[in-house]
Scaffold this motif. Structure first.
Motif: not given
Length: 259
Positions: A217-237
């Protein structure tokens, strides 16, 4: 007019060929600098180095993108890159130590720094992330009781690259930043209810994150987009997210796939 057009086409063709040859020369002369990068690319693929990874290969089918643009080639390599160690991971075992679904990860063989490891326990009754990964469960006495020999996995942490705990009953994703070379994590079909921005925030090599089919239900800000990350594929469907902070929709490095 016709001769000028032909001349332009020839010059462009020569330019593209020179650019391709230069890239091939650089790739072939590049020497890997870390343990996980000592393996070679196969099937005509070439080493693909990013600012955070040196254990990737760019598929040979991306070469023709050089004739489109350098950015097209970069995107193709980023989104279709393979690891040099793919399909060679050694499996670490999972052992239940309580009726409530808590588990430890154990190794049946001695640690080898040249190996990479995976944890795979799907469709089980696990209710928590393994307690001896990153020693996250400070409130429990289990780690102190079993903090020796078989259950002390600290030396393995940096070589774990793949975690697949799909189809369990995990309720919480703790701080797992000790797994600094983690490439892929699959926690789909579990019982997660929230996602904190300090759970994976320094996993600089994480490319694939699957948290679909949970109860988030709850997703903190910048979970997927912090500058330290390089996530290419994210599935929260198929979660229960009512409001998603806009910071999770945009990244300095565009996603290849986000759902």
């Amino acid at each position: 007019m016709f001769s000028l057009t032909c001349l332009h086409i020839e010059v462009q063709f020569i330019f593209n060929c020179c650019r391709l040859l230069l890239l091939l020369a650089v790739m072939l002369c590049w020497q890997p600098g870390s343990t996980l990068a000592t393996r070679q690319c196969n099937n005509g693929d070439l080493p693909w180095k990013t600012d955070k990874r040196d254990d990737l290969c760019c598929g040979s089918f991306c070469y023709n993108q050089l004739f489109v643009s350098e950015s097209a080639y970069y995107k193709c390599c980023s989104c279709h890159s393979k690891t040099t160690w793919a399909e060679t991971e050694k499996k670490l075992e999972v052992e239940y130590f309580s009726l409530s679904g808590q588990v430890f990860v154990i190794a049946e063989n001695a640690f080898d720094d040249s190996d990479v490891y995976k944890i795979e326990q799907t469709n089980g009754h696990m209710t928590d992330f393994p307690n001896n990964l990153c020693n996250w469960d400070h409130a429990s006495n289990w780690l102190y009781i079993y903090d020796s020999g078989l259950f002390n996995m600290t030396i393995f942490w940096s070589n774990i690259v793949n975690v697949n705990l799909r189809g369990n009953k995990i309720r919480h994703l703790p701080d797992i930043n000790c797994l600094r070379n983690l490439d892929t994590i699959d926690l789909s079909f579990n019982a997660l209810t929230s996602l904190r921005n300090d759970s994976i925030n320094v996993l600089t090599k994480l490319r694939n994150l699957d948290l679909s089919y949970n109860s988030i239900k709850d997703v903190d800000p910048y979970v997927l987009s912090q500058p330290t990350l390089s996530i290419l594929n994210a599935n929260l469907n198929n979660n229960k997210i009512e409001h998603l902070d806009v910071t999770n929709c945009f990244s300095l490095k565009p996603f290849c796939y986000i759902n």
